[in-house]
Motif scaffolding. Structure first.
Motif, mmCIF file in Angstrom:
data_model
loop_
_atom_site.group_PDB
_atom_site.id
_atom_site.type_symbol
_atom_site.label_atom_id
_atom_site.label_comp_id
_atom_site.label_asym_id
_atom_site.label_seq_id
_atom_site.Cartn_x
_atom_site.Cartn_y
_atom_site.Cartn_z
ATOM 1 N N THR A 238 10.870 -2.220 -5.749
ATOM 2 C CA THR A 238 10.366 -1.251 -5.618
ATOM 3 C C THR A 238 10.092 0.060 -6.571
ATOM 4 O OG1 THR A 238 10.492 -1.424 -3.327
ATOM 5 C CG2 THR A 238 9.839 0.743 -3.466
ATOM 6 N N MET A 239 11.130 0.719 -7.617
ATOM 7 C CA MET A 239 11.108 1.638 -7.917
ATOM 8 C C MET A 239 10.819 1.106 -9.654
ATOM 9 S SD MET A 239 15.267 3.064 -6.962
ATOM 10 C CE MET A 239 15.354 4.153 -8.317
ATOM 11 N N ILE A 240 10.435 -0.261 -9.709
ATOM 12 C CA ILE A 240 10.446 -0.882 -11.688
ATOM 13 C C ILE A 240 8.563 -0.308 -10.513
ATOM 14 C CG2 ILE A 240 10.003 -2.893 -12.096
ATOM 15 C CD1 ILE A 240 12.752 -3.314 -12.158
ATOM 16 N N PHE A 241 8.055 -1.551 -9.745
ATOM 17 C CA PHE A 241 6.752 -1.361 -9.486
ATOM 18 C C PHE A 241 6.395 0.308 -9.525
ATOM 19 C CE2 PHE A 241 3.518 -1.111 -6.528
ATOM 20 C CZ PHE A 241 2.340 -2.333 -7.087
ATOM 21 N N VAL A 242 6.502 1.618 -8.841
ATOM 22 C CA VAL A 242 6.218 2.249 -8.859
ATOM 23 C C VAL A 242 6.051 3.344 -10.069
ATOM 24 C CG1 VAL A 242 6.460 5.273 -7.793
ATOM 25 C CG2 VAL A 242 6.893 2.386 -6.457
ATOM 26 N N ALA A 243 7.187 2.424 -11.541
ATOM 27 C CA ALA A 243 7.213 3.080 -12.325
ATOM 28 C C ALA A 243 6.325 2.946 -12.893
ATOM 29 C CB ALA A 243 8.550 3.584 -12.982
ATOM 30 N N ALA A 244 6.102 1.713 -13.374
ATOM 31 C CA ALA A 244 4.632 0.590 -13.824
ATOM 32 C C ALA A 244 3.602 1.223 -13.252
ATOM 33 C CB ALA A 244 5.169 -0.953 -13.440
ATOM 34 N N VAL A 245 2.955 1.614 -11.899
ATOM 35 C CA VAL A 245 1.797 2.506 -11.973
ATOM 36 C C VAL A 245 2.058 3.480 -12.007
ATOM 37 C CG1 VAL A 245 0.868 3.232 -9.618
ATOM 38 C CG2 VAL A 245 2.263 0.778 -9.609
ATOM 39 N N VAL A 246 2.736 4.385 -12.175
ATOM 40 C CA VAL A 246 3.107 5.722 -13.161
ATOM 41 C C VAL A 246 2.465 6.161 -14.444
ATOM 42 C CG1 VAL A 246 4.229 7.852 -12.745
ATOM 43 C CG2 VAL A 246 4.134 7.108 -10.966
ATOM 44 N N ILE A 247 2.685 5.156 -15.210
ATOM 45 C CA ILE A 247 3.070 4.819 -16.531
ATOM 46 C C ILE A 247 1.378 4.364 -16.474
ATOM 47 C CG2 ILE A 247 3.133 3.315 -18.423
ATOM 48 C CD1 ILE A 247 5.863 3.143 -17.410
ATOM 49 N N ILE A 248 1.552 3.346 -15.527
ATOM 50 C CA ILE A 248 -0.800 3.169 -16.180
ATOM 51 C C ILE A 248 -1.540 4.570 -15.673
ATOM 52 C CG2 ILE A 248 -2.312 1.324 -14.866
ATOM 53 C CD1 ILE A 248 -0.867 -0.092 -16.935
ATOM 54 N N PRO B 149 1.152 -1.184 0.104
ATOM 55 C CA PRO B 149 0.273 0.161 -0.193
ATOM 56 C C PRO B 149 0.394 1.110 0.333
ATOM 57 C CG PRO B 149 -0.831 -1.740 1.229
ATOM 58 C CD PRO B 149 0.243 -2.166 0.908
ATOM 59 N N HIS B 150 1.707 1.377 0.552
ATOM 60 C CA HIS B 150 2.915 2.443 0.802
ATOM 61 C C HIS B 150 3.565 2.761 -0.850
ATOM 62 C CE1 HIS B 150 2.842 1.064 5.096
ATOM 63 N NE2 HIS B 150 3.074 2.771 5.743
ATOM 64 N N PHE B 151 4.007 1.405 -1.007
ATOM 65 C CA PHE B 151 4.233 1.284 -2.775
ATOM 66 C C PHE B 151 3.258 2.353 -3.435
ATOM 67 C CE2 PHE B 151 6.832 -2.015 -2.007
ATOM 68 C CZ PHE B 151 7.787 -1.191 -1.155
ATOM 69 N N LEU B 152 2.112 1.928 -3.547
ATOM 70 C CA LEU B 152 1.005 2.751 -4.631
ATOM 71 C C LEU B 152 0.603 3.854 -3.960
ATOM 72 C CD1 LEU B 152 -1.207 -0.488 -4.431
ATOM 73 C CD2 LEU B 152 -0.426 0.345 -6.003
ATOM 74 N N LEU B 153 0.344 4.131 -2.675
ATOM 75 C CA LEU B 153 0.442 5.586 -2.423
ATOM 76 C C LEU B 153 1.406 6.351 -2.909
ATOM 77 C CD1 LEU B 153 -0.921 7.912 -0.495
ATOM 78 C CD2 LEU B 153 0.467 7.210 1.244
ATOM 79 N N LEU B 154 2.927 5.606 -3.022
ATOM 80 C CA LEU B 154 3.371 7.241 -3.528
ATOM 81 C C LEU B 154 3.725 7.378 -5.071
ATOM 82 C CD1 LEU B 154 6.338 8.166 -3.380
ATOM 83 C CD2 LEU B 154 7.543 5.938 -3.544
ATOM 84 N N ALA B 155 3.225 6.369 -5.582
ATOM 85 C CA ALA B 155 3.311 6.359 -7.094
ATOM 86 C C ALA B 155 1.781 7.189 -7.437
ATOM 87 C CB ALA B 155 2.916 5.106 -7.877
ATOM 88 N N VAL B 156 0.661 7.458 -6.884
ATOM 89 C CA VAL B 156 -0.057 7.687 -7.001
ATOM 90 C C VAL B 156 0.599 9.756 -6.516
ATOM 91 C CG1 VAL B 156 -2.751 8.481 -5.465
ATOM 92 C CG2 VAL B 156 -1.732 6.529 -6.256
ATOM 93 N N VAL B 157 0.567 9.414 -5.462
ATOM 94 C CA VAL B 157 1.411 11.266 -4.932
ATOM 95 C C VAL B 157 2.206 11.556 -5.246
ATOM 96 C CG1 VAL B 157 2.126 11.907 -3.110
ATOM 97 C CG2 VAL B 157 0.449 10.476 -2.893
ATOM 98 N N LEU B 158 3.031 10.789 -6.227
ATOM 99 C CA LEU B 158 4.357 10.960 -7.545
ATOM 100 C C LEU B 158 2.913 11.829 -9.261
ATOM 101 C CD1 LEU B 158 7.012 8.987 -7.225
ATOM 102 C CD2 LEU B 158 6.908 11.510 -6.608
ATOM 103 N N TYR B 159 2.429 10.871 -9.398
ATOM 104 C CA TYR B 159 1.585 10.913 -10.604
ATOM 105 C C TYR B 159 1.110 12.382 -10.577
ATOM 106 C CZ TYR B 159 -2.051 11.426 -14.493
ATOM 107 O OH TYR B 159 -2.931 11.707 -15.010
ATOM 108 N N LEU B 160 0.753 12.679 -9.108
ATOM 109 C CA LEU B 160 -0.339 13.699 -8.871
ATOM 110 C C LEU B 160 0.265 14.876 -8.511
ATOM 111 C CD1 LEU B 160 -3.281 12.520 -6.269
ATOM 112 C CD2 LEU B 160 -3.715 12.907 -8.543
ATOM 113 N N VAL B 161 1.613 15.142 -7.968
ATOM 114 C CA VAL B 161 2.124 16.514 -7.609
ATOM 115 C C VAL B 161 3.237 16.484 -9.081
ATOM 116 C CG1 VAL B 161 4.133 17.157 -7.087
ATOM 117 C CG2 VAL B 161 2.350 15.725 -5.166
ATOM 118 N N MET B 162 3.407 15.571 -9.975
ATOM 119 C CA MET B 162 3.853 15.712 -11.358
ATOM 120 C C MET B 162 2.334 16.620 -12.229
ATOM 121 S SD MET B 162 6.095 12.864 -12.179
ATOM 122 C CE MET B 162 5.432 11.743 -12.510
#
Length: 690
Positions: A382-392, A309-322
Motif C-alpha cells: 500500500t505504501m509503495i503504491f501510494v508513493a508511486a502515485v504521488v511521484i506520477i 480507490p481508497h489508496f488512490l484517494l489518499l495519494a491524491v489528497v496527500l499530493y494536493l495538501v503538500m
C-alpha cells in the motif's frame, strides 16, 4: 551474468528514451524513461522486480548528490542558509507531521508510526526531475535556486524522519526528545563527516596532480570512487550518507582553484565523464520506476483489491495538501527567497507545482522491510503504491500546468545563428588557408577537410553531390587534355585515362545494383580471358598443324607455317618480360596526371565553395583527398602549423564581424568559446602524440 544483462537492458532503455525525447520534447524525458521501464518489465528477467534500496542509494543516489554538490554555488548556499533551513528542515518536518496524521485519518487501520513513515517517503523533492520537466521553460531564478538548494538537503530530512518512524513501529517506543537528538546527530554528523572526508579527498587529488600522476586514467576513476567511499563511511558510522556526499561535493566546489591545476585535457575528460555518468544514472531512476510499477500494481490488487480507490484517494489528497502547504509557505515568504510582493503569488504557484518527487521517494518506498518480527510487513505494498502515485502526480501535474504559466526559455544565442556563423568562419578560414599555402595542397586540404566536418553535421544533398562530381570530372578531362596538348604526357596515356574516367562516370550515374552487375561482368571477362589464354593458344597451334597436313602446300608455305607454330609455342612456353623502364615511365606519367588534377580540383572546389554548399563540397573533397593519399602515401605534411594558422583565421573572422557590428556580443562569445575548445582539444592531442 544476470546482473550484467540487467544493467545492459537498463542502459539500453535509457538510451532509447533519450533518443526519442528530442523528436517530441513537449513530453518530459522522465515519462519516456518510465514508459521504457514499463516495457522492460515484460522481459522475464524483470518479472516481479524488487529494487534493492541499499544498492539503489549507494550506486545511483550517492554519485548524483555528489555531482549536485560539486555544481552548487557555495557562495549562494552561504547567502541562503535561512532559506535552506526553512525549506529543507522546517517545512520538511512539518510536512511529515501533517501528512502523517492525515494519512492515519484517511487510511483506517494503518498505525500512526507507519503513517509518519509514508509521509516521510513522499516529502523529499527532486530538482533533477524539475529540470527534466522545465527544460524548455523559463523558471524564475529565485524559485529555481530555492528548489535546487532544497533538494540538496531535504533528502536527508526525509530519510532521518523515515528511519525514526520505522524504528518507532518495530520497537513500539518513541521519545520526542530522543528523536530530535537523533535527527540532529544524523543530520549534522553527516555534514561533518562529509566535510572532513571531502577535504581529505581534495588533498589527495591535488597531491596526485602535483606529483605528476594526473593522467585521466588515474584522476577520473578516483573522482568517481570518492562519493561511494564517503557514503559507505558515513553509513557505517550511522550518519547521513546523503548529506555526507553533498558536503564532500561542496568541498570540491569550493576547491575549484586547486582542482584547476590539472591539465585542460583532464578537466575536459572529467567534465564529460561526469556529465555522461550522471545522465545515465538519472535515466536509471525513472526506468526503474517504470520497471517497478507493474509489480506494485499486481501486488496491490492481490492484497486489497476492494481498497484500491481508497489508496488512490489518499495519494491524491496527500499530493494536493503538500501542494497547498508549499504554496502558502512560499506565498507568506517563509521560504525566505525575498520575492517582490508583486511576484510572490506567481513564484509561490511555480514553487508549489515544482515540488516534484522522484529518486529518494522511490528509494525509501522500496526500502520498507519485507518482514517484521517474522511476519509480513503490514501495508508495505500500500505504501509503495501510494508513493508511486504521488511521484506520477508530481510529474504529471506540472507538465500540464507549468507551460500555461511559464514562458518558453529564450536561448541566449539563437542556435541557428550560431550554426550559420560557424559555417561562415570555417569557410573564411579554409579559403584563407588555401590561398596562403598553395605549395602544400595535400596537407592544406586534409586540414580543410577536418575543419569542414566539424563545422556542419548536415547530410549532403545527393543531387548536388552528383552535380559537383560531374563538374569535377570535367575539370579532370580538361586537365588531361591540356597535358596531352602541351606534350607533357603521351596522347595514348591521356586517351586511356579519359576512357577510364568516362567509364567511372557512367557507372556512378546508374542504379548501384546495375553498377555492381556491370563491374562483375567486367571482372569476369578479364578473369576468363586470362584463364583461357593458354587454352586458346594451344587450340590455334593444333588448328595450324591440321591445316598444314590437310591442304596441299609448297615448301615455302610449309616453312612459313612452321615458323608461325614455333612463334605460338614460344609464347606458350615463356611470357615476354616487361621492361622495368616502361613500368617506371608509366607510373611517373600517372603521378603527373594525378598531381595536376588534384591541384586543379582543389582550386575548383575552393572557388565554388559557399556557406550553403559546404556539406556537398566537403563530400567531394573527401573523395579526392582519399584518392590523392593513395597515390602520395609518403607525402610529409606539417598539419600542426596549418591547424594553428586556421584557428587564427577563425579568431580573425569573429573579431572582424564583431568590430563591424555584424554579430552581437553574445554570439561572438559563443563562437570564441567553440573555437577555443577546438584549439584546446587539438593542442592536447598534439601533446599526447608527442
Amino acid at each position: 551474468m544476470v546482473a550484467f544483462y540487467a544493467i545492459i537492458l537498463l542502459i539500453l532503455a535509457t538510451i532509447v528514451a533519450n533518443t526519442i525525447y528530442p523528436y517530441f520534447p513537449i513530453i518530459p524525458n522522465a515519462f519516456y524513461q518510465i514508459f521504457m521501464g514499463a516495457l522492460l518489465s515484460l522481459v522475464p528477467l524483470y518479472h516481479h522486480f524488487v529494487l534493492e534500496p541499499e544498492m539503489f542509494m549507494l550506486i545511483i543516489i550517492a554519485p548524483l548528490m555528489f555531482y549536485d554538490g560539486q555544481n552548487a554555488n557555495a557562495h549562494e548556499l552561504r547567502k541562503n542558509v535561512g532559506s535552506i533551513v526553512s525549506m529543507a528542515i522546517v517545512l520538511a518536518v512539518l510536512t511529515v507531521i501533517g501528512m502523517g496524521y492525515l494519512s492515519h485519518a484517511i487510511l483506517a487501520g494503518i498505525p500512526l508510526a507507519l503513517a509518519f513513515a509514508l509521509a516521510a517517503i513522499v516529502t523529499p523533492t527532486d530538482a533533477v526531475a524539475v529540470s527534466s520537466i522545465t527544460s524548455n521553460m523559463a523558471v524564475p531564478e529565485r524559485v529555481m535556486g530555492m528548489l535546487e538548494r532544497e533538494s540538496l538537503f531535504n533528502d536527508a530530512s526525509g530519510l532521518v524522519a523515515f528511519n525514526l518512524a520505522l524504528a518507532a513501529f518495530t520497537t513500539g517506543q518513541f521519545s520526542v526528545g530522543a528523536g530530535i537528538k537523533h535527527f540532529f546527530v544524523v543530520f549534522l554528523g553527516g555534514l561533518l563527516i562529509g566535510l572532513v572526508l571531502g577535504i581529505g579527498a581534495v588533498i589527495i587529488r591535488v597531491y596526485l596532480v602535483q606529483s605528476g600522476k594526473d593522467s585521466s586514467s588515474v584522476i577520473v576513476p578516483y573522482d568517481i570512487m570518492v562519493p561511494f567511499l564517503i557514503y559507505l563511511a558515513a553509513e557505517h558510522l550511522e550518519l547521513s550518507g546523503i548529506l555526507a556526499v553533498v558536503a564532500a561535493g561542496l568541498i570540491y566546489s569550493v576547491s575549484t582553484n586547486q582542482l584547476r591545476l590539472s591539465s585542460t585535457q583532464l578537466q575536459l575528460v572529467s567534465r564529460s565523464t561526469w556529465s555522461i555518468f550522471t545522465n545515465i544514472l538519472n535515466g536509471f531512476v525513472f526506468v526503474l520506476l517504470g520497471v517497478s510499477l507493474p509489480t506494485v500494481w499486481v501486488n496491490i490488487q492481490q492484497d486489497h483489491n476492494k481498497s484500491l480507490p481508497h489508496f488512490l484517494l489518499l495519494a491524491v489528497v496527500l499530493y494536493l495538501v503538500m501542494l497547498a502547504l508549499r504554496y502558502l509557505w512560499i506565498r507568506l515568504d517563509w521560504a525566505l527567497i525575498h520575492s517582490q510582493p508583486t511576484d510572490r503569488s506567481h513564484h509561490a504557484l511555480i514553487g508549489a507545482l515544482s515540488g516534484v518527487h522522484g529518486t529518494i521517494t522511490l528509494a525509501m518506498a522500496f526500502s520498507l522491510p519485507l518482514t517484521v518480527n517474522g511476519a509480513a510487513f503490514p501495508f508495505r505494498n500500500t505504501m509503495i503504491f501510494v508513493a508511486a502515485v504521488v511521484i506520477i502526480l508530481s510529474l504529471l501535474v506540472p507538465t500540464l500546468v507549468l507551460p500555461f504559466i511559464l514562458p518558453k526559455k529564450a536561448a541566449a544565442v539563437d542556435p541557428a545563428a550560431v550554426a550559420h556563423e560557424r559555417k561562415s568562419l570555417v569557410a573564411y578560414a579554409t579559403k584563407r588557408l588555401a590561398q596562403e599555402n598553395p605549395d602544400n595542397p595535400a596537407a592544406t586540404q586534409s586540414v580543410i577537410e577536418i575543419l569542414n566536418s566539424q563545422a556542419t553535421g548536415e547530410r549532403p544533398d545527393k543531387k548536388k553531390v552528383r552535380d559537383l562530381v560531374n563538374q569535377a570530372t570535367q575539370v579532370e578531362v580538361q586537365t588531361v587534355q591540356k597535358l596531352a596538348d602541351d606534350g607533357i604526357i603521351p596522347s595514348g596515356y591521356a586517351s586511356r585515362y579519359v576512357r577510364m574516367l568516362i567509364l567511372k562516370s557512367q557507372m556512378s550515374s546508374h542504379n548501384p545494383f546495375v553498377n555492381l552487375t556491370v563491374w562483375a561482368r567486367f571482372v569476369w571477362h578479364r578473369l576468363s580471358f586470362m584463364l583461357s589464354r593458354k587454352w586458346r593458344r594451344k587450340k590455334r597451334i593444333a588448328e595450324q598443324q591440321r591445316r598444314l597436313q590437310a591442304t596441299p602446300h609448297s615448301d615455302r608455305q610449309e616453312r612459313l607455317q612452321q615458323q608461325r607454330i614455333q612463334q605460338e609455342t614460344g609464347k606458350l612456353k615463356r611470357r615476354p618480360r616487361r621492361d622495368p623502364r616502361h613500368n617506371q615511365q608509366k607510373r611517373e606519367v600517372f603521378l603527373k596526371i594525378e598531381d595536376d588534377i588534384y591541384t586543379n580540383i582543389v582550386d575548383f572546389l575552393t572557388r565554388i565553395s559557399t556557406i550553403d554548399n559546404q556539406a556537398e563540397v566537403n563530400s567531394v573533397r573527401n573523395y579526392y583527398n582519399a584518392r590523392h593519399r593513395r597515390f602520395k602515401t609518403n607525402t610529409a605534411t606539417n598539419q600542426n602549423e596549418l591547424f594553428i594558422q586556421a584557428f587564427q583565421y577563425e579568431y580573425t573572422y569573429i573579431r572582424q564581424q564583431r568590430t563591424a557590428g555584424a554579430i552581437p556580443k553574445e554570439l561572438a562569445d559563443e563562437l570564441y568559446q567553440q573555437v577555443s575548445t577546438d584549439q584546446m582539444l587539438y593542442t592536447q592531442e598534439i601533446a599526447g602524440a608527442d
